[in-house]
Structure formats: C-alpha cells, structure tokens
Design an enzyme around this catalytic site. Structure first.
Site, PDB file in Angstrom:
ATOM      1  N   ASP A 234      37.297  21.111  -4.800  1.00  0.00           N
ATOM      2  CA  ASP A 234      36.373  21.995  -5.492  1.00  0.00           C
ATOM      3  C   ASP A 234      35.812  21.322  -6.758  1.00  0.00           C
ATOM      4  OD1 ASP A 234      35.441  24.837  -5.519  1.00  0.00           O
ATOM      5  OD2 ASP A 234      36.407  24.825  -7.490  1.00  0.00           O
ATOM      6  N   GLU A 288      33.392  18.420  -3.407  1.00  0.00           N
ATOM      7  CA  GLU A 288      32.219  19.256  -3.640  1.00  0.00           C
ATOM      8  C   GLU A 288      31.513  18.673  -4.855  1.00  0.00           C
ATOM      9  OE1 GLU A 288      30.884  23.834  -4.607  1.00  0.00           O
ATOM     10  OE2 GLU A 288      32.642  22.974  -5.536  1.00  0.00           O
TER      11      GLU A 288
END
Ligand code: GLC
Ligand code: CA
Length: 590
Positions: A234, A288
C-alpha cells in the site's frame, strides 16, 4: 602423481569455467522469466466477496467457499485486500494488529484454511502490506501518543508546529491530507502534531527509525512463514518523507502525491527489506505507486536493484479522475489511453516489469468508466476491456466482479455512501458552500470507491446470494437479477465465459506475456490495434465505440486467423478491411 596433477588442474579448470558460466536463467525476449510475470491476478475485497454467516459482511470462509469459482476462472494469484484486525475507518487500510484477523472476517484458523485451500486449487495468495501508516488504535500509536518519552514515541512523526504570539497553534507545514484537510493533527495529550497523509485515524509511521523497519520485517516474515506468496504494498512510495518536510510550493500543491512520493531514503528502505526478507522467499511484490511517474518506475522495480517486482502506475487508471482533492470526472479519449500504453513500451526496459489494470477497490467500475454500461453495450464493452487488459504487456490485475461486467451503483443521497473519502470531502466541499450537494453527489456517484465495493453478485436470490442476511454492509446493485455469476455461467455468450476463454488463451501464449508490443495506429479515435510478437505474432483489434466501424489495417496488413472475438458469430479472417460491431474486440494469429 603426474596424472593426478593433470586431473586436478583439469578439474580446477572445469570448476572455474562452471563458476564463470553459472547458467543464467534463460531469458525470454530479453526478460528474466518469473512465475508472477506469467500470472493473472484477481483482487478480492473480503468485505464484499461472500458472507458465510449471514451477518451481511463478507468473510474468509466465504472466500474459501468460492475457490472452485476462482480456479475455474483461471486466475493464478489472489490478492486479498486487508484482512487484519482494524477499526475499519478506511476499509481495513487502518491496521490495529498486524498479526490478528479482522474479527468480522473470521479467525486465524479460517485464514490458514483459506491459504491451504488456495494452494489445493493451484493458486497463490498475496496479501496487503499497509505499513506507511497504522490505525491510531494500533498499540504502537497508543504508546507513542501517551508521552514524549515513551519508547514508541519515535515510531511516528511528531512535531511541535508553530505557536503565534497569541498562543494560536498551526501545523508544522501546509501538507494536505489525501482525504481533505491538513495532514497534521494536534494531539492534546502531548501538545504536538502527528502526521497522517490519510485520515486522522491513520498516523504515518516513522521509517527513519530502524526499529520500525525491523518490526515491519518481522510482520512480513510472520505471514511469509505461513506460506503466502507475496505482498501488494500500500502507498509504498510514501514511506520515506521529503527531507526536512518544508511547505509544498504552489506548484507542488497541484500534485501532492508526487511531492510526497519517492523520498530520499525509499530505495535504501526497499533494498534493506529485500535483503532482509523478500530475497529469502520466492515471492511476488507489487507496490501501489501513488505519485510515481512512469519515468520513476525504474527506480523502484529495476531487477538489478533488488527492490520491488512491479508497481502499479496510475496513469491509465486515473485518466478520468484525479486521486487527490475534490473529485471530478473528466472526459477521456482513446488516443490518450493508447499514448499511455505506448509510452510504457517505450520507456520501460527489459528489467522493469509492468502491470496492467484499470480497476481496483479504489476506482469506479471499469465498464462504467471506460466502457458503455448501457444494457445494449455493457456485455461487449466489458469483454473488450478485459481483452485489452489480458493482452497488453505486464502482469494483468482483475478486480472482483470485472469478470461479470459489474457496473457502478446508482448512488443518490449521502446516506447511500460508506467511503470515508466521500464523507470527508462532503464536509470540505458541501458544508463549506463550495459546491452544491446535488452536483457533489452526482459526481461522487460516478467516481466513488464504493462503486467497486458493493457486494459480489453471485445469483438472482435476495441480496444476490452474497449473504443470507437481509442487511449487507453496503447495498447490492439493483441490477443483480440480470448481472450475476449463476446466470452468466449458463450463458455461453456471457462476460464470465468469455473472460475464462481469454485467460486460458493468455495462459497458453507466452507472446502475450513477454512479446513485443506495437501500436499500429496510435491516432485512430475509435480503434485500438496492436500486435504482440514473440516468434509468433498476434494481432488484437478493439473497437472502443458504441457504433459499428469499418476499419482498414495500415500498411496493407491482413488479419489472418481469427482466434477469438467477443461477438458470437464474428468470423472475418484473411482480410485487411474489418467490419467491427460496436465494442467488438478480436484476436488474430498472424
Ligand atoms: C491505498 C489504498 C486505499 C487506502 C489508502 C490509505 O491507496 O488502496 O484504499 O485508502 O491507501 O491506506
Ligand atoms: Ca460474515
């Protein structure tokens, strides 16, 4: 003696030459082959996938009960969005305990059963590593905020900020949060500000502290030792903060993610993580890459640097809307989309593996955003988009429900939404009078992340078979009677059956994985035509429009043997001029 001396020296020479020529793994078209380059990844958002106990919340046993479905779809890797203990302020991306399962999702035994089931079904599992920030209920933060001398104080980023002569406090700098407002909050207990790029309940970890890094690595080992196959990381480019954290300039304020991303120590942290953890396992990693430009990709994924395997570049997925600030949905054009994929082919070298995706749990539904979700065009446009994603270069990522052609939800009023981003933006935009509620909600309906999070549509029973309860945590799309897995299973012309065929074709065709890509006609406004070549050549033609198009291939090229069309009955072959139905896509072998 003499003889043995010869033997010894010959042996030494042989050993030496062996050492010099340690057989490098055979490259394919210049790429180092890896299982994760050849895989098709499917993202599961656990809250919305399948509820096993009727409480209206998807859970781990629910996912386990659908492994046959996923195996039959043909995907190889499941990416599970966060399944950890969390107060769930931001869909689980706010982790309270990294070694515990979200109570609503089940237990650690349920996780172990899911993982074992995934292996039995010949698939792999990657999980979400959310370590730029934690929940404010994480024990590290509870300790950290308790006093300035607590051993966990330096696990987070605390600063005194500014105090005016009249005693008024202002934050250390002008950083805005991704979810509106300042990225700093003054904590009364110790009278200092802490940094949170996301909500006030998601304080950013201080990666400069080696203890933070070691604790993260130990969490990673905990899950890897259970047998998972890697991580989706993330907002990973945000872990290293800009040096000195000065105010963003007016220019930087136009694109804060880019200003926040790729800080001075990022490469060092990723290399350390690779050395200490990842290199010890045969895993896949995908970062990400918020705020990361295409040109910066190499600084995260180049395989000679030993950092990440791949990243998500958001240039294509965000073509219609920004990922920061008040939402707005803009027009897009096919040449602009093609230009993005063309630039990937041009800029990325053989050491920089790519991903292909247009959807995830943070975007609206792909068919509603890039296709045409009207009843007449939905099926063919959903098939076309999957055709593109599964034939471009890079590891393809599908999001749950894409394979059914699931659409955006008809959101109307504020109470219809769950997403914290909508609620925060409503306060910032509507309650301050900047935008009218009606226009804000109209844009949100098309743009909100909740579109991706409505429950999976399994069948035509109440609540689409997602739950046996009556109150799913987010409403089921009212179109579930027409769009659901059970009914698509029976229909040979369904999106589901087409995607299965497509995945099979991709899985058996290395040209779609490692082959060269060439865009035959970058400027055409309706047709995307490209080849993938690895010895064999494949031609893909897609009509990105809701009208029929007669299209002549450039340079006298002929479309040879038709392998697949998303329109049943389509059979043109050995022709240079093609008559394409609306949203038709075709794959030819040349
Ligand atoms: C990522 C996640 C998103 C989350 C954010 C903060 O962008 O995909 O869902 O809100 O990080 O963790
Ligand atoms: Ca449940």
């Amino acid at each position: 003696m003499f003889c043995s001396k010869i033997v010894r020296s010959v042996l030494a020479a042989v050993l030496l030459s062996c050492a010099a020529a340690v057989p490098a793994q055979k490259l394919i078209n210049g790429y180092e082959p890896k299982w994760w380059k050849e895989a098709v990844v499917y993202q599961v958002y656990p809250r919305s996938f399948k509820d096993s106990n009727g409480d209206g919340i998807g859970d781990l046993p629910g996912i386990t009960s659908k492994l046959n479905y996923l195996q039959k779809l043909g995907v190889n890797v499941i990416w599970l969005s966060p399944h950890f203990d969390s107060p769930n302020v931001d869909g689980g991306y706010d982790i309270r305990d990294y070694r515990k399962i979200m109570a609503e999702f089940g237990t650690m035994a349920d996780f172990d059963r899911l993982l074992a089931g995934i292996k039995q079904h010949h698939m792999r599992l990657i999980i979400d590593l959310v370590v730029n920030h934690t929940s404010d209920e994480n024990k590290w933060f509870v300790e950290s905020r308790s006093s300035k001398t607590n051993p966990y104080r330096d696990f987070y980023i605390w600063l005194p900020g500014h105090t005016a002569p009249d005693g008024t406090r202002t934050p250390p700098n002008n950083y805005p949060s991704y979810f509106s407002g300042s990225a700093w909050t003054l904590d009364p207990k110790t009278n200092e500000y802490y940094l949170h790029y996301f909500t006030v309940h998601q304080p950013d970890l201080n990666w400069e502290n080696p203890k933070v890094r070691q604790d993260v690595y130990s969490i990673m080992r905990f899950w890897l030792d259970k047998g998972i196959d890697g991580f989706r990381m993330d907002v990973i480019p945000l872990i290293s903060k800009p040096t000195g954290m000065p105010d963003l300039t007016a220019e930087q304020l136009k694109d804060p993610p880019n200003a926040y991303a790729n800080g001075p120590h990022l490469a060092e942290y990723l290399r350390e993580m690779n050395r200490e953890v990842l290199s010890k396992y045969n895993v896949m990693t995908v970062g990400e890459a918020t705020g990361t430009s295409l040109a910066q990709t190499g600084s995260l994924v180049d395989d000679r640097r030993h950092e990440l395997g791949m990243i998500f570049n958001f240039d294509a997925a965000l073509l219609r809307h920004p990922d920061f600030g008040p939402p707005q949905l803009g027009p897009w054009s096919l040449p602009a989309l093609k230009a993005i994929y063309d630039s990937h082919a041009l800029v990325l070298n053989k050491h920089e593996w790519d991903t292909v995706f247009l959807s995830n749990h943070d975007s609206p539904r792909v068919v509603s955003t890039f296709g045409d979700d009207s009843p007449e065009m939905r099926v063919s446009s959903a098939k076309l988009l999957e055709t593109m994603i599964l034939t471009l270069r890079g590891t393809p990522f599908l999001y749950e429900g894409d394979e059914l052609g699931m659409t955006n939800y008809p959101f109307k009023k504020l109470a219809d939404f769950e997403d914290v981003a909508v609620k925060n933006n409503y306060k910032a935009e509507v309650e301050t009078g900047k935008t009218s509620a009606a226009s804000f909600l109209a844009v949100q309906a098309q743009f909100t992340r909740d579109n991706a999070r409505t429950p999976m549509q399994w069948d035509s029973s109440p609540q689409a078979g997602f739950t046996t309860g009556t109150h799913p945590w987010l409403a089921v799309n009212p179109n579930y009677k027409q769009i659901n897995a059970a009914q698509e299973e029976k229909d040979p012309a369904s999106v589901l059956n087409y995607v299965r065929t497509l995945i099979k074709l991709r899985s058996h065709t290395l040209a779609f994985v490692y082959g060269d890509y060439q865009d035959l006609d970058p400027k055409d406004e309706k047709i995307y035509a490209y080849t993938r070549t690895l010895g064999e050549k494949y031609l893909v033609i897609e009509n990105f429009s809701s009208s029929p198009v007669t299209y002549t291939l450039p340079d006298g090229l002929k479309a040879a043997t038709l392998l697949l069309s998303d329109i049943p009955g389509s059979r043109e072959a050995n022709v240079s001029t093609l008559h394409l139905a609306p949203w038709e896509s075709r794959i030819y072998k040349q």
